[in-house]
Design an enzyme around this catalytic site. Structure first.
Site, short mmCIF file in Angstrom:
data_model
loop_
_atom_site.label_atom_id
_atom_site.label_comp_id
_atom_site.label_asym_id
_atom_site.label_seq_id
_atom_site.Cartn_x
_atom_site.Cartn_y
_atom_site.Cartn_z
N THR A 54 20.49 -2.52 20.46
CA THR A 54 20.91 -1.14 20.69
C THR A 54 22.00 -1.07 21.77
OG1 THR A 54 20.14 0.92 21.73
CG2 THR A 54 18.86 -1.02 22.21
N ASP A 55 22.82 -0.03 21.69
CA ASP A 55 23.84 0.16 22.74
C ASP A 55 23.19 0.51 24.08
OD1 ASP A 55 22.97 2.75 22.15
OD2 ASP A 55 24.97 3.60 21.90
N GLU A 56 21.89 0.88 24.05
CA GLU A 56 21.24 1.29 25.30
C GLU A 56 21.10 0.13 26.29
OE1 GLU A 56 17.96 4.03 24.85
OE2 GLU A 56 18.75 4.75 22.94
N LYS A 106 14.67 -4.42 25.20
CA LYS A 106 15.64 -4.83 24.17
C LYS A 106 16.68 -5.79 24.76
CE LYS A 106 15.97 -3.51 20.42
NZ LYS A 106 15.37 -4.00 19.15
N TYR A 163 12.31 0.76 27.66
CA TYR A 163 12.72 0.42 26.29
C TYR A 163 13.97 -0.44 26.30
CZ TYR A 163 15.29 1.02 21.90
OH TYR A 163 16.04 0.80 20.77
P1 NAD Z 1 10.98 2.79 14.30
O1 NAD Z 1 10.14 3.02 15.52
O2 NAD Z 1 11.17 3.90 13.35
O3 NAD Z 1 10.37 1.56 13.46
C1 NAD Z 1 9.88 0.40 14.06
C2 NAD Z 1 9.06 -0.35 13.02
O4 NAD Z 1 8.60 -1.58 13.64
C3 NAD Z 1 7.81 0.38 12.56
O5 NAD Z 1 7.69 0.30 11.15
C4 NAD Z 1 6.67 -0.33 13.25
O6 NAD Z 1 5.45 -0.31 12.50
C5 NAD Z 1 7.22 -1.76 13.34
N1 NAD Z 1 6.60 -2.50 14.44
C6 NAD Z 1 6.41 -2.10 15.72
N2 NAD Z 1 5.78 -3.06 16.43
C7 NAD Z 1 5.60 -4.11 15.57
C8 NAD Z 1 5.03 -5.40 15.71
N3 NAD Z 1 4.49 -5.80 16.87
N4 NAD Z 1 5.04 -6.23 14.64
C9 NAD Z 1 5.57 -5.83 13.45
N5 NAD Z 1 6.10 -4.60 13.26
C10 NAD Z 1 6.11 -3.76 14.31
O7 NAD Z 1 12.35 2.24 14.86
P2 NAD Z 1 13.83 2.44 14.30
O8 NAD Z 1 14.41 3.65 14.89
O9 NAD Z 1 13.82 2.24 12.84
O10 NAD Z 1 14.55 1.19 14.99
C11 NAD Z 1 14.56 -0.08 14.35
C12 NAD Z 1 15.28 -1.07 15.23
O11 NAD Z 1 16.61 -0.62 15.47
C13 NAD Z 1 14.64 -1.26 16.60
O12 NAD Z 1 14.73 -2.62 16.95
C14 NAD Z 1 15.49 -0.41 17.52
O13 NAD Z 1 15.49 -0.93 18.83
C15 NAD Z 1 16.86 -0.55 16.87
N6 NAD Z 1 17.80 0.57 17.07
C16 NAD Z 1 17.40 1.85 16.83
C17 NAD Z 1 18.32 2.90 16.97
C18 NAD Z 1 17.94 4.32 16.66
O14 NAD Z 1 18.76 5.22 16.85
N7 NAD Z 1 16.74 4.61 16.13
C19 NAD Z 1 19.62 2.62 17.39
C20 NAD Z 1 19.99 1.27 17.63
C21 NAD Z 1 19.06 0.27 17.47
P1 TYD Z 2 16.25 10.27 21.36
O1 TYD Z 2 16.33 10.74 19.95
O2 TYD Z 2 14.90 10.08 21.97
O3 TYD Z 2 17.12 8.93 21.44
P2 TYD Z 2 17.58 8.07 22.74
O4 TYD Z 2 16.83 8.52 23.92
O5 TYD Z 2 17.23 6.69 22.34
O6 TYD Z 2 19.06 8.31 22.88
O7 TYD Z 2 17.05 11.30 22.26
C1 TYD Z 2 18.40 11.60 22.01
C2 TYD Z 2 18.88 12.52 23.13
O8 TYD Z 2 18.20 13.76 23.03
C3 TYD Z 2 18.57 12.01 24.53
O9 TYD Z 2 19.65 12.38 25.39
C4 TYD Z 2 17.30 12.74 24.93
C5 TYD Z 2 17.46 14.07 24.21
N1 TYD Z 2 16.22 14.74 23.76
C6 TYD Z 2 16.03 16.09 24.04
O10 TYD Z 2 16.87 16.76 24.68
N2 TYD Z 2 14.89 16.69 23.57
C7 TYD Z 2 13.93 16.00 22.86
O11 TYD Z 2 12.90 16.60 22.49
C8 TYD Z 2 14.15 14.61 22.59
C9 TYD Z 2 13.13 13.80 21.81
C10 TYD Z 2 15.31 14.03 23.05
#
Ligand code: NAD
Ligand code: TYD
Length: 335
Positions: free
Chosen positions: A125-127, A154, A150
């Site tokens: 992630t970019d975070e 990562k 988090y």
């Molecule tokens: P999500 O929380 O929706 O899904 C995570 C999945 O991983 C779930 O299906 C969960 O059951 C599984 N999981 C969790 N712990 C596990 C374990 N110990 N063993 C096996 N499976 C397990 O997450 P997401 O938003 O789909 O993100 C997926 C990946 O992409 C993550 O690695 C996250 O860091 C990365 N990512 C997410 C975003 C975003 O905006 N959501 C952006 C950049 C990177």
């Molecule tokens: P989120 O979807 O949790 O992603 P991330 O924290 O990984 O960027 O949040 C996106 C942005 O929205 C973040 O700046 C936090 C804000 N946020 C709210 O303002 N209200 C909410 O209820 C949530 C879940 C997030």
């Protein structure tokens, strides 16, 4: 190709599983997922009888089970999406983030190395880069400086992945994508949470003053980028993924309300998140120039499609909100 996808029942993973099966009908895909609260098998409804697709319920931290699977399946590639992914949860309970995101990654790396995997992609992630001020953007050379448990977990995983390349010459890539949105996202994240509250005519909580900026990308564009890296990423390289869609949370909330014909009075300011990163912005020129990837969705188109998807899939949304989605495993996989 025989591909192991971990975490493929979550939001991005399930979109990626569907994308790969659709675009590479000759590939075999095994999806390993522990089915935490974020793992929703209804995300993959319709794939149960696909002969090229297998689901395995397992935890990436369970070394013995992971090893048995690698021994049996003869994978050639691995894409690791499995993670605890929600910043707010990591603030309240960091333990599981360390266990899954760091230790789980190490189990996968060890096992993948032992069984001669030809490409391992770590979805990061970019975070990990921390927070930006008003201008500039993250490049792959920006030093990592994570601020939440988090992002720290990562970033730690990224360092382990990098070390397996430097130490063992194990063929890895790391992708660092910005905030995703689109179908099948769990409604604890901002966009589906707002969408669900609006359809129930409930207030939408905006942290702090709503000026924090996120750089949004449609999940399908992310899938296509991971596909490019999986096939053509140069071993050892990191690729940023983003599509230049920066919006403050307040701006975004107003766009969504406008699309859903709902009043701006639903916006409610609530206390800020602890350690809330101010701004993320991705410079994705490396993946564009070196791997020819380009985002296809503008934010306007992607957001419209997302709203339509949720409103056309209210059963999915209702099951998530009520917790009924957790029964799907029992119905389809416990025979
Ligand atoms: P999500 O929380 O929706 O899904 C995570 C999945 O991983 C779930 O299906 C969960 O059951 C599984 N999981 C969790 N712990 C596990 C374990 N110990 N063993 C096996 N499976 C397990 O997450 P997401 O938003 O789909 O993100 C997926 C990946 O992409 C993550 O690695 C996250 O860091 C990365 N990512 C997410 C975003 C975003 O905006 N959501 C952006 C950049 C990177
Ligand atoms: P989120 O979807 O949790 O992603 P991330 O924290 O990984 O960027 O949040 C996106 C942005 O929205 C973040 O700046 C936090 C804000 N946020 C709210 O303002 N209200 C909410 O209820 C949530 C879940 C997030």
């Amino acid at each position: 190709m025989k591909l192991l996808i971990t975490g493929g029942v979550g939001f991005i993973g399930s979109n990626f599983v569907r994308y790969m099966l659709q675009n590479y009908p000759e590939y075999e895909v095994v999806n390993l997922d522990a089915l935490t609260y974020a793992g929703n098998l209804e995300n993959l409804k319709g794939l149960e009888n696909n002969p090229n697709y297998t689901f395995v319920k397992a935890d990436i931290t369970d070394r013995a089970t992971v090893e048995t699977l690698f021994k049996k399946e003869n994978f050639d590639t691995v894409v690791n999406f499995a993670a605890e992914s929600h910043v707010d949860r990591s603030i309240n309970n960091p333990d599981v983030f360390v266990s899954t995101n760091i230790m789980g990654t190490q189990v996968l790396l060890d096992t993948a190395k032992k069984y001669g995997i030809q490409k391992y992609v770590q979805v990061s992630t970019d975070e990990v880069y921390g927070s930006l001020g008003g201008d500039g953007s993250f490049t792959e050379n920006t030093p990592i400086a994570p601020n939440s448990p988090y992002s720290a977990s990562k970033a730690s995983a990224d360092l382990l992945v990098r070390s397996y390349y430097k130490t063992y010459n194990f063929p890895i890539n790391i992708t660092r994508c910005s905030n995703n949105y689109g179908p099948y996202q769990f409604p604890e994240k901002l966009i589906p949470l707002m969408l669900n509250n609006v359809r129930e005519n409930r207030p939408i909580p905006i942290y702090g003053d709503g000026q924090n900026v996120r750089d949004w990308i449609y999940v399908e564009d992310h899938s296509r980028a991971v596909d490019r890296v999986l096939h053509d990423g140069i071993p050892g390289e990191i690729y940023n993924i983003g599509s230049n869609n920066e919006h403050s949370n307040l701006e975004m909330a107003k766009m969504l309300l406008n699309l859903m014909d709902a009043p701006e009075s639903l916006i409610t300011f609530v206390p800020d998140r602890k350690g809330h990163d101010f701004r993320y912005a991705i410079d994705a020129s490396k993946i564009r120039n070196e791997l020819g990837w380009e985002a296809e969705y503008s934010f306007e188109t992607g957001l419209k499609e997302t709203v339509n998807w949720y409103l056309n899939n209210l059963d999915w949304l209702n099951h998530v909100v009520s917790g009924d989605y957790r029964n799907y495993y029992k119905t389809y996989y416990s025979r």
